[in-house]
Design an enzyme around this catalytic site. Structure first.
Site, PDB file in Angstrom:
ATOM      1  N   GLY A  34      33.760  40.839  43.278  1.00 51.17           N
ATOM      2  CA  GLY A  34      34.757  41.429  42.409  1.00 51.17           C
ATOM      3  C   GLY A  34      35.437  40.327  41.615  1.00 51.17           C
ATOM      4  O   GLY A  34      35.426  39.161  42.031  1.00 51.17           O
ATOM      5  N   GLN A  39      41.750  35.956  36.495  1.00 48.92           N
ATOM      6  CA  GLN A  39      41.047  34.861  37.167  1.00 48.92           C
ATOM      7  C   GLN A  39      40.202  34.040  36.204  1.00 48.92           C
ATOM      8  O   GLN A  39      39.795  32.929  36.534  1.00 48.92           O
ATOM      9  CB  GLN A  39      40.130  35.406  38.274  1.00 48.92           C
ATOM     10  CG  GLN A  39      40.862  36.057  39.420  1.00 48.92           C
ATOM     11  CD  GLN A  39      39.906  36.550  40.485  1.00 48.92           C
ATOM     12  OE1 GLN A  39      39.382  37.650  40.389  1.00 48.92           O
ATOM     13  NE2 GLN A  39      39.649  35.722  41.481  1.00 48.92           N
ATOM     14  N   CYS A  82      38.821  34.744  48.210  1.00 49.81           N
ATOM     15  CA  CYS A  82      39.090  34.955  46.785  1.00 49.81           C
ATOM     16  C   CYS A  82      38.554  33.765  46.002  1.00 49.81           C
ATOM     17  O   CYS A  82      38.753  32.618  46.399  1.00 49.81           O
ATOM     18  CB  CYS A  82      40.588  35.099  46.576  1.00 49.81           C
ATOM     19  SG  CYS A  82      41.048  35.289  44.854  1.00 49.81           S
ATOM     20  N   LEU A  83      37.895  34.051  44.879  1.00 50.93           N
ATOM     21  CA  LEU A  83      37.331  32.973  44.058  1.00 50.93           C
ATOM     22  C   LEU A  83      38.423  32.045  43.537  1.00 50.93           C
ATOM     23  O   LEU A  83      38.166  30.881  43.256  1.00 50.93           O
ATOM     24  CB  LEU A  83      36.542  33.561  42.884  1.00 50.93           C
ATOM     25  CG  LEU A  83      35.287  34.370  43.255  1.00 50.93           C
ATOM     26  CD1 LEU A  83      34.686  35.024  42.021  1.00 50.93           C
ATOM     27  CD2 LEU A  83      34.252  33.494  43.937  1.00 50.93           C
ATOM     28  N   HIS A 124      41.863  44.630  46.188  1.00 50.70           N
ATOM     29  CA  HIS A 124      42.019  43.181  46.016  1.00 50.70           C
ATOM     30  C   HIS A 124      42.135  42.836  44.525  1.00 50.70           C
ATOM     31  O   HIS A 124      43.018  42.086  44.110  1.00 50.70           O
ATOM     32  CB  HIS A 124      40.815  42.458  46.653  1.00 50.70           C
ATOM     33  CG  HIS A 124      40.822  40.976  46.495  1.00 50.70           C
ATOM     34  ND1 HIS A 124      40.935  40.109  47.564  1.00 50.70           N
ATOM     35  CD2 HIS A 124      40.723  40.181  45.394  1.00 50.70           C
ATOM     36  CE1 HIS A 124      40.926  38.857  47.124  1.00 50.70           C
ATOM     37  NE2 HIS A 124      40.785  38.875  45.809  1.00 50.70           N
ATOM     38  N   GLU A 125      41.247  43.430  43.713  1.00 46.75           N
ATOM     39  CA  GLU A 125      41.238  43.116  42.278  1.00 46.75           C
ATOM     40  C   GLU A 125      42.470  43.709  41.577  1.00 46.75           C
ATOM     41  O   GLU A 125      43.038  43.082  40.689  1.00 46.75           O
ATOM     42  CB  GLU A 125      39.959  43.618  41.608  1.00 46.75           C
ATOM     43  CG  GLU A 125      38.654  43.071  42.191  1.00 46.75           C
ATOM     44  CD  GLU A 125      38.641  41.559  42.383  1.00 46.75           C
ATOM     45  OE1 GLU A 125      39.320  40.855  41.613  1.00 46.75           O
ATOM     46  OE2 GLU A 125      37.972  41.087  43.326  1.00 46.75           O
ATOM     47  N   HIS A 128      45.368  41.487  41.771  1.00 49.38           N
ATOM     48  CA  HIS A 128      45.338  40.378  40.808  1.00 49.38           C
ATOM     49  C   HIS A 128      46.060  40.749  39.509  1.00 49.38           C
ATOM     50  O   HIS A 128      46.698  39.909  38.877  1.00 49.38           O
ATOM     51  CB  HIS A 128      43.898  39.989  40.470  1.00 49.38           C
ATOM     52  CG  HIS A 128      43.295  38.987  41.422  1.00 49.38           C
ATOM     53  ND1 HIS A 128      43.847  37.755  41.652  1.00 49.38           N
ATOM     54  CD2 HIS A 128      42.186  39.049  42.196  1.00 49.38           C
ATOM     55  CE1 HIS A 128      43.097  37.086  42.528  1.00 49.38           C
ATOM     56  NE2 HIS A 128      42.082  37.852  42.888  1.00 49.38           N
TER      57      HIS A 128
HETATM   58 ZN    ZN Z   1      40.640  37.431  44.276  1.00 46.27          ZN
END
Ligand code: ZN
Length: 161
Positions: A34, A39, A82-83, A124-125, A128
């Site tokens: 995701g 991000q 998380c990236l 989660h997204e 963000h």
């Molecule tokens: Zn994330």
């Protein structure tokens, strides 16, 4: 930017389409399941979510101005990463079944029920877009541990400059 409230998308322009395609590419390369626009440096309400990762053919979907409009009363705790917060994972509780509303790249409004991992990735997204990181949802003990570790890494990076 990861701490900002991302702004609504009022029109699906060529730029938005390109951003969505770039994000799918970035997610695949990472690899991730995701990704949210903030991000990749764009503070707009656009996310890509891999639907059906428990199945044989997981597929990335682009969701514009996504909303969570209903959830069940069950939460499940699972390890997340998380990236944008490399090398850190933690157990986060999420609703197991949710109803979402979003716009597609074609401008259609969709409503769907998501469950399991797909529901987790969506939550989660969506976080963000509201400036929330998964580490904010960890237990206080774990959060302090993560913060100390991140701070230490930041210091050593500064020292190496
Ligand atoms: Zn994330």
């Amino acid at each position: 930017m990861l701490r900002e409230n991302a702004r609504e998308i009022s029109e699906i322009t060529q730029g938005i389409r390109r951003l969505a395609m770039d994000m799918i590419e970035t997610m695949r390369t990472a690899p991730g399941i995701g990704l949210a626009a903030p991000q990749v440096g764009e503070s707009v309400r656009l996310i890509v979510v891999t639907f059906g990762i428990e199945e044989d053919s997981p597929r990335p979907r682009v969701l514009i101005n996504p909303e969570l409009i209903w959830h069940n009363d069950d939460v499940e705790s699972c390890e997340e990463g998380c990236l944008s917060v490399p090398d850190v994972t933690g157990v986060v509780s999420r609703w197991t079944e949710i109803r979402i509303r979003a716009m597609t790249l074609d401008g259609d409004t969709i409503e769907e029920i998501l469950s399991g991992w797909t529901a987790r990735i969506f939550q989660h997204e969506l976080d963000h877009l509201d400036g929330i990181l998964f580490i904010d949802r960890l237990s206080r003990l774990k959060r302090d541990l993560v913060k100390r570790r991140l701070k230490k890494r930041l210091r050593s990076e500064t020292a190496a400059m």
